[in-house]
Design a protein around this motif. Structure first.
Motif, PDB file in Angstrom:
ATOM      1  N   SER A  27      -3.155  47.744   1.992  1.00 50.98           N
ATOM      2  CA  SER A  27      -2.270  47.630   0.850  1.00 50.98           C
ATOM      3  C   SER A  27      -2.121  46.154   0.556  1.00 50.98           C
ATOM      4  CB  SER A  27      -0.913  48.253   1.143  1.00 50.98           C
ATOM      5  OG  SER A  27      -0.114  48.256  -0.020  1.00 50.98           O
ATOM      6  N   LEU A  28      -1.992  45.820  -0.705  1.00 50.62           N
ATOM      7  CA  LEU A  28      -1.900  44.423  -1.135  1.00 50.62           C
ATOM      8  C   LEU A  28      -0.614  44.219  -1.913  1.00 50.62           C
ATOM      9  CD1 LEU A  28      -2.966  41.554  -1.761  1.00 50.62           C
ATOM     10  CD2 LEU A  28      -4.263  42.558  -3.665  1.00 50.62           C
ATOM     11  N   THR A  29       0.182  43.252  -1.476  1.00 56.89           N
ATOM     12  CA  THR A  29       1.393  42.871  -2.188  1.00 56.89           C
ATOM     13  C   THR A  29       1.215  41.442  -2.673  1.00 56.89           C
ATOM     14  OG1 THR A  29       2.774  44.327  -0.853  1.00 56.89           O
ATOM     15  CG2 THR A  29       3.873  42.554  -2.011  1.00 56.89           C
ATOM     16  N   GLY A  30       1.269  41.262  -3.989  1.00 56.54           N
ATOM     17  CA  GLY A  30       1.012  39.952  -4.575  1.00 56.54           C
ATOM     18  C   GLY A  30       2.212  39.038  -4.523  1.00 56.54           C
ATOM     19  N   GLN A  31       2.104  37.919  -5.251  1.00 53.69           N
ATOM     20  CA  GLN A  31       3.140  36.890  -5.180  1.00 53.69           C
ATOM     21  C   GLN A  31       4.434  37.307  -5.878  1.00 53.69           C
ATOM     22  OE1 GLN A  31       1.635  33.062  -6.380  1.00 53.69           O
ATOM     23  NE2 GLN A  31      -0.257  33.296  -5.245  1.00 53.69           N
ATOM     24  N   ASP A  36       0.505  38.285  -0.058  1.00 62.54           N
ATOM     25  CA  ASP A  36       0.090  37.020  -0.656  1.00 62.54           C
ATOM     26  C   ASP A  36       1.323  36.253  -1.131  1.00 62.54           C
ATOM     27  OD1 ASP A  36      -1.468  34.996  -1.664  1.00 62.54           O
ATOM     28  OD2 ASP A  36      -2.128  36.087  -3.437  1.00 62.54           O
ATOM     29  N   GLU A  37       1.747  35.278  -0.330  1.00 62.31           N
ATOM     30  CA  GLU A  37       2.924  34.457  -0.612  1.00 62.31           C
ATOM     31  C   GLU A  37       4.129  35.335  -0.994  1.00 62.31           C
ATOM     32  OE1 GLU A  37       2.398  30.827  -2.710  1.00 62.31           O
ATOM     33  OE2 GLU A  37       0.294  30.636  -2.178  1.00 62.31           O
ATOM     34  N   PRO A  38       4.580  36.173  -0.067  1.00 57.93           N
ATOM     35  CA  PRO A  38       5.590  37.192  -0.404  1.00 57.93           C
ATOM     36  C   PRO A  38       6.976  36.652  -0.714  1.00 57.93           C
ATOM     37  CG  PRO A  38       5.206  37.148   1.959  1.00 57.93           C
ATOM     38  CD  PRO A  38       4.177  36.254   1.349  1.00 57.93           C
ATOM     39  N   THR A  39       7.283  35.396  -0.348  1.00 58.88           N
ATOM     40  CA  THR A  39       8.636  34.894  -0.596  1.00 58.88           C
ATOM     41  C   THR A  39       8.675  33.858  -1.717  1.00 58.88           C
ATOM     42  OG1 THR A  39       8.426  33.182   1.121  1.00 58.88           O
ATOM     43  CG2 THR A  39       9.315  35.318   1.790  1.00 58.88           C
ATOM     44  N   THR A  40       7.620  33.798  -2.524  1.00 58.71           N
ATOM     45  CA  THR A  40       7.614  32.861  -3.654  1.00 58.71           C
ATOM     46  C   THR A  40       8.806  33.123  -4.572  1.00 58.71           C
ATOM     47  OG1 THR A  40       5.213  32.621  -3.632  1.00 58.71           O
ATOM     48  CG2 THR A  40       6.321  32.123  -5.692  1.00 58.71           C
ATOM     49  N   LEU A  76      -0.819  37.314   6.169  1.00 58.57           N
ATOM     50  CA  LEU A  76       0.174  36.684   5.323  1.00 58.57           C
ATOM     51  C   LEU A  76      -0.360  35.346   4.834  1.00 58.57           C
ATOM     52  CD1 LEU A  76       3.403  36.393   4.630  1.00 58.57           C
ATOM     53  CD2 LEU A  76       3.419  35.060   6.734  1.00 58.57           C
ATOM     54  N   THR A  77      -0.365  35.126   3.527  1.00 61.53           N
ATOM     55  CA  THR A  77      -0.689  33.792   3.024  1.00 61.53           C
ATOM     56  C   THR A  77       0.609  33.105   2.638  1.00 61.53           C
ATOM     57  OG1 THR A  77      -0.894  34.241   0.638  1.00 61.53           O
ATOM     58  CG2 THR A  77      -2.797  34.755   2.025  1.00 61.53           C
ATOM     59  N   THR A  78       0.683  31.826   2.911  1.00 60.74           N
ATOM     60  CA  THR A  78       1.897  31.086   2.602  1.00 60.74           C
ATOM     61  C   THR A  78       1.609  29.604   2.523  1.00 60.74           C
ATOM     62  OG1 THR A  78       4.205  30.704   3.266  1.00 60.74           O
ATOM     63  CG2 THR A  78       2.581  30.854   5.031  1.00 60.74           C
ATOM     64  N   LEU A 131      11.649  46.510  -1.803  1.00 61.17           N
ATOM     65  CA  LEU A 131      11.179  47.733  -2.462  1.00 61.17           C
ATOM     66  C   LEU A 131       9.681  47.657  -2.715  1.00 61.17           C
ATOM     67  CD1 LEU A 131      11.717  50.451  -3.867  1.00 61.17           C
ATOM     68  CD2 LEU A 131      12.242  49.161  -5.962  1.00 61.17           C
ATOM     69  N   ASP A 132       9.204  46.492  -3.131  1.00 60.52           N
ATOM     70  CA  ASP A 132       7.782  46.284  -3.393  1.00 60.52           C
ATOM     71  C   ASP A 132       6.960  46.530  -2.126  1.00 60.52           C
ATOM     72  OD1 ASP A 132       5.571  45.553  -4.985  1.00 60.52           O
ATOM     73  OD2 ASP A 132       5.674  43.493  -4.284  1.00 60.52           O
TER      74      ASP A 132
END
Length: 262
Positions: free
Chosen positions: A84-88, A162-166, A192-194, A146-147
């Motif tokens: 699963s992919l979660t974007g910025q 991908d940078e989840p806390t932007t 995790l990318t950050t 939620l995302d």
């Protein structure tokens, strides 16, 4: 490949160019199953490009990659079923309630009992009381939780964040960090990318520093700190911070890179 003993993700010699710009110049790393692996780099380092290749959204120019034992180029359908992919930015429908967002995704995945799935995830992510409210009324941290909950429908073994806390405030960041830790505790592999050094320091089992298209260092936080000698001030030993290690490895001028992450 034995999917039980093999790394959850294996990247070997991945290269990618856009016209005359070479973004990835031969990237190599493994991600152990059930671990949190942080890909740390400045804007423009190539983090998002690499995630898009691993999630089958882009094709590499050279090199190989396997995800959950499946070759990214040779078996993209199997890879997509495993991740699963979660974007910025949170991809929730703000007109729907939190519960309706979850039910919708469960129905799109053709899962049985979508309502029960939604209720379980709302409870797991501490959103039960907010489940009947429109997602547009949620705080930034709640929308991101939620995302992530939506991305876990179907129980993918591997998740890319991908940078989840932007753009999140400090309290919302802490909420997301706790969510990521819980994912790994349940056995989910997280890549995790950050660009936030404290985020990698807080979350990652291993950290790879991506700079100018290559991995220039890869190790645990303790291993990376050993790259710099401890500073002694008034006979008190001071261990180097991850920020000092990062800036030494990529060069002091890296912070001035205004390029957009490709």
């Amino acid at each position: 490949m034995n999917t039980v003993t093999a790394p959850a993700i294996r990247v070997q010699g991945i290269e990618k160019s856009f016209k005359d710009l070479q973004v990835l110049k031969g990237v190599d790393f493994d991600v152990a199953r059930g671990s949190i692996f942080a890909l740390l780099g400045s804007n423009g380092a190539g983090k998002t490009t690499l995630v898009r290749i691993l999630s089958t959204l882009l094709k590499s120019d050279a090199g190989t990659a396997t995800v959950h034992g499946f070759d990214v180029a040779g078996a993209p359908g199997d890879v997509r079923e495993s991740i699963s992919l979660t974007g910025q930015f949170a991809a929730v429908d703000e007109v729907l309630t939190g519960r309706e967002n979850l039910v919708l995704i469960a129905k799109l995945r053709h899962l049985k009992n979508p309502g029960a799935i939604a209720d379980e995830l709302l409870a797991r992510f501490s959103l039960t009381e907010a489940g009947g409210r429109k997602a547009g009324t949620y705080s930034g941290g709640m929308r991101r939780r939620l995302d992530i909950a939506m991305s876990l429908i179907g129980d993918p073994p591997i998740i890319f964040l991908d940078e989840p806390t932007t753009g999140l405030d400090p309290q919302a960041r802490i909420e997301v960090w706790q969510t990521v830790k819980e994912l790994a505790d349940r056995g989910t592999t997280v890549l995790l990318t950050t660009q936030y050094l404290d985020e990698a320091e807080q979350l990652a089992d291993r950290i790879a520093i991506l700079h100018e298209g290559t991995i220039i260092q890869n190790g645990t936080l303790a291993e990376l700190k050993q790259l710099l000698p401890a500073a002694t001030v008034e006979y008190v030993e001071k261990q180097p911070t991850l920020e000092e290690v990062f800036l030494t490895l990529v060069g002091a001028g890296a912070g001035n890179d205004n390029g957009k992450d490709s």
